[in-house]
Structures are given as structure tokens and as C-alpha cells.
Design a protein around this motif. Structure first.
Motif, PDB file in Angstrom:
ATOM      1  N   LYS A   3       0.709  -1.361   0.285  1.00 51.87           N
ATOM      2  CA  LYS A   3      -0.420  -0.030   0.044  1.00 51.87           C
ATOM      3  C   LYS A   3       1.306   0.832  -0.395  1.00 51.87           C
ATOM      4  N   ASN A   4       0.593   2.358  -1.039  1.00 46.78           N
ATOM      5  CA  ASN A   4       1.365   3.476  -0.704  1.00 46.78           C
ATOM      6  C   ASN A   4       0.743   4.215   0.132  1.00 46.78           C
ATOM      7  N   LEU A   5       0.557   4.359   0.903  1.00 47.74           N
ATOM      8  CA  LEU A   5       0.596   5.337   1.845  1.00 47.74           C
ATOM      9  C   LEU A   5       0.093   7.476   1.461  1.00 47.74           C
ATOM     10  N   GLU A   6       0.526   7.745   0.150  1.00 45.66           N
ATOM     11  CA  GLU A   6       0.116   8.926  -0.090  1.00 45.66           C
ATOM     12  C   GLU A   6      -1.404   8.380  -0.707  1.00 45.66           C
ATOM     13  N   ILE A   7      -1.448   8.045  -1.490  1.00 47.97           N
ATOM     14  CA  ILE A   7      -2.740   7.533  -2.301  1.00 47.97           C
ATOM     15  C   ILE A   7      -4.302   8.032  -1.212  1.00 47.97           C
ATOM     16  N   PRO A   8      -4.156   7.943  -0.296  1.00 49.20           N
ATOM     17  CA  PRO A   8      -5.751   8.383   0.062  1.00 49.20           C
ATOM     18  C   PRO A   8      -5.392   9.644   0.253  1.00 49.20           C
ATOM     19  N   PHE A   9      -4.641  10.633   0.629  1.00 48.28           N
ATOM     20  CA  PHE A   9      -4.117  12.161   0.531  1.00 48.28           C
ATOM     21  C   PHE A   9      -4.641  11.869  -0.761  1.00 48.28           C
ATOM     22  N   LEU A  10      -4.430  11.682  -1.724  1.00 52.13           N
ATOM     23  CA  LEU A  10      -4.633  12.394  -3.180  1.00 52.13           C
ATOM     24  C   LEU A  10      -5.325  11.827  -3.334  1.00 52.13           C
ATOM     25  N   PHE A  62      -1.418   9.963  -9.675  1.00 58.52           N
ATOM     26  CA  PHE A  62      -0.420  10.012  -9.575  1.00 58.52           C
ATOM     27  C   PHE A  62       0.167  11.376 -10.944  1.00 58.52           C
ATOM     28  N   ASP A  63      -0.779  10.763 -11.794  1.00 56.74           N
ATOM     29  CA  ASP A  63      -0.674  11.582 -13.224  1.00 56.74           C
ATOM     30  C   ASP A  63      -1.517  12.750 -13.298  1.00 56.74           C
ATOM     31  N   MET A  64      -2.606  12.982 -12.130  1.00 59.15           N
ATOM     32  CA  MET A  64      -3.386  14.433 -12.061  1.00 59.15           C
ATOM     33  C   MET A  64      -2.299  14.834 -10.932  1.00 59.15           C
ATOM     34  N   GLU A  65      -1.607  14.406 -10.231  1.00 65.80           N
ATOM     35  CA  GLU A  65      -0.877  15.174  -9.557  1.00 65.80           C
ATOM     36  C   GLU A  65       0.706  16.109  -9.503  1.00 65.80           C
ATOM     37  N   ASN A  66       0.924  15.180 -11.015  1.00 62.34           N
ATOM     38  CA  ASN A  66       1.993  15.406 -11.551  1.00 62.34           C
ATOM     39  C   ASN A  66       1.897  17.047 -12.720  1.00 62.34           C
ATOM     40  N   ARG A  67       0.285  16.705 -13.023  1.00 60.44           N
ATOM     41  CA  ARG A  67      -0.314  18.024 -13.834  1.00 60.44           C
ATOM     42  C   ARG A  67      -0.611  18.980 -13.030  1.00 60.44           C
ATOM     43  N   LEU A  70      -2.330  19.714  -6.813  1.00 59.39           N
ATOM     44  CA  LEU A  70      -3.135  20.688  -5.841  1.00 59.39           C
ATOM     45  C   LEU A  70      -2.392  20.050  -4.768  1.00 59.39           C
ATOM     46  N   ALA A  71      -1.547  18.531  -4.496  1.00 57.96           N
ATOM     47  CA  ALA A  71      -1.791  18.148  -3.504  1.00 57.96           C
ATOM     48  C   ALA A  71      -0.594  18.414  -2.748  1.00 57.96           C
ATOM     49  N   LYS A  72       0.312  18.667  -3.740  1.00 63.37           N
ATOM     50  CA  LYS A  72       2.136  19.619  -3.511  1.00 63.37           C
ATOM     51  C   LYS A  72       1.901  21.128  -2.862  1.00 63.37           C
ATOM     52  N   ARG A  73       1.337  21.656  -3.518  1.00 60.50           N
ATOM     53  CA  ARG A  73       0.201  22.967  -3.433  1.00 60.50           C
ATOM     54  C   ARG A  73      -0.417  23.249  -1.777  1.00 60.50           C
ATOM     55  N   PHE A  74      -0.832  22.117  -1.586  1.00 60.09           N
ATOM     56  CA  PHE A  74      -1.783  22.511   0.033  1.00 60.09           C
ATOM     57  C   PHE A  74      -0.581  22.212   0.943  1.00 60.09           C
ATOM     58  N   ASN A  75       0.277  21.175   0.510  1.00 59.09           N
ATOM     59  CA  ASN A  75       1.492  20.837   1.573  1.00 59.09           C
ATOM     60  C   ASN A  75       2.342  22.694   2.410  1.00 59.09           C
ATOM     61  N   GLU A  76       2.658  23.417   1.031  1.00 58.46           N
ATOM     62  CA  GLU A  76       3.331  24.000   0.571  1.00 58.46           C
ATOM     63  C   GLU A  76       2.866  24.773   1.444  1.00 58.46           C
ATOM     64  N   LEU A  77       1.385  25.336   1.329  1.00 53.75           N
ATOM     65  CA  LEU A  77       0.789  26.485   1.835  1.00 53.75           C
ATOM     66  C   LEU A  77       0.940  25.829   3.486  1.00 53.75           C
ATOM     67  N   LYS A  78       0.415  24.741   3.578  1.00 53.89           N
ATOM     68  CA  LYS A  78      -0.246  24.698   5.419  1.00 53.89           C
ATOM     69  C   LYS A  78       1.418  24.458   5.838  1.00 53.89           C
ATOM     70  N   LYS A  79       2.562  24.047   5.413  1.00 52.45           N
ATOM     71  CA  LYS A  79       3.713  24.490   6.059  1.00 52.45           C
ATOM     72  C   LYS A  79       4.161  26.207   5.768  1.00 52.45           C
ATOM     73  N   GLY A  80       3.408  27.040   5.281  1.00 45.75           N
ATOM     74  CA  GLY A  80       3.807  28.898   4.460  1.00 45.75           C
ATOM     75  C   GLY A  80       2.991  28.705   6.382  1.00 45.75           C
TER      76      GLY A  80
END
Length: 121
Positions: A3-10, A62-67, A70-80
Motif C-alpha cells: 500500500k502506498n500511503l500517499e494514495i488516500p491523500f491524493l 499520480f498523473d493528475m498530481e503531476n499535472r 494540488l496536493a503539493k501546493r496544499f502541503n506548501e501552504l500548510k507549511k507556510g
């Protein structure tokens, strides 16, 4: 199948863009922790069919996230937002020890509440 633990987040970001069956299979597998065999039995298909559907759905996420990113941006906003809160707390500490400005305290409270709001998005 590992199981890839990133999947539920995506899945939270892009799940509605999958087919209903793909979405359901990912929910069963990742969130309800059903085995491939249990899903296959419940859905009346083969275990291999479930595996293939899950793999395709994961690939699409994963393809949608690469394109879209949104998930990466959400994490960046949370860290900021976390960094903004830390800075506001440091300013508050300085204010308490030096100037005791009510206006600064009010602005700090506003900054922190906005950062928390953004963080919880």
C-alpha cells in the motif's frame, strides 16, 4: 500488493475525477482496509480485476498530481501557515517582554487566526 500511503491523500484531492468503481475500490482498499479478495468477492469480479483497477486508479491519481500539483501546493501552504504562526508567536513574545502594545497583540491574534484558517483550508 504494497500500500502506498500517499494514495488516500491524493484521493481526497482527485477522487471525484476517477470512475465510481475506481474510487470505491481505492476507498475499500485504503480507507476500509479490505483485502483484494474481499473486494473481489463483494463486487463479483476477480482478484486480478480488482488489482488492475486499483493500479490504474493509482496511476491516474499520480498523473493528475503531476499535472496539477494540488496536493503539493496544499502541503506548501500548510507549511507556510505553520511558519507564519511561529513568526507571530515570536513577535508576540517580543511584544510581551518589551513594548506591551495592545495594537501589536491584536494584529498578532488576527495573523494567527488567518494562518490557522488557511492551514485548515
Amino acid at each position: 500488493m504494497a500500500k502506498n500511503l500517499e494514495i488516500p491523500f491524493l484521493l481526497d484531492f482527485y477522487g471525484e475525477m476517477l470512475t465510481k468503481k475506481q474510487h470505491d475500490f481505492l476507498v475499500y482498499y485504503y480507507e476500509e482496509d479490505l483485502s483484494l479478495s474481499e473486494i473481489a468477492e463483494n463486487e463479483g469480479i476477480t482478484r486480478q480485476g480488482v488489482r488492475d483497477s486499483i493500479k490504474r486508479a493509482e496511476s491516474q491519481l499520480f498523473d493528475m498530481e503531476n499535472r496539477l500539483g494540488l496536493a503539493k501546493r496544499f502541503n506548501e501552504l500548510k507549511k507556510g501557515a505553520d511558519e507564519i504562526i511561529k513568526c507571530a508567536e515570536a513577535i508576540n513574545e517580543y511584544n510581551l517582554n518589551h513594548s506591551l502594545s495592545r495594537e501589536i497583540n491584536e494584529n498578532i491574534a488576527r495573523i494567527k487566526s488567518l494562518a490557522v484558517f488557511l492551514k485548515e483550508g
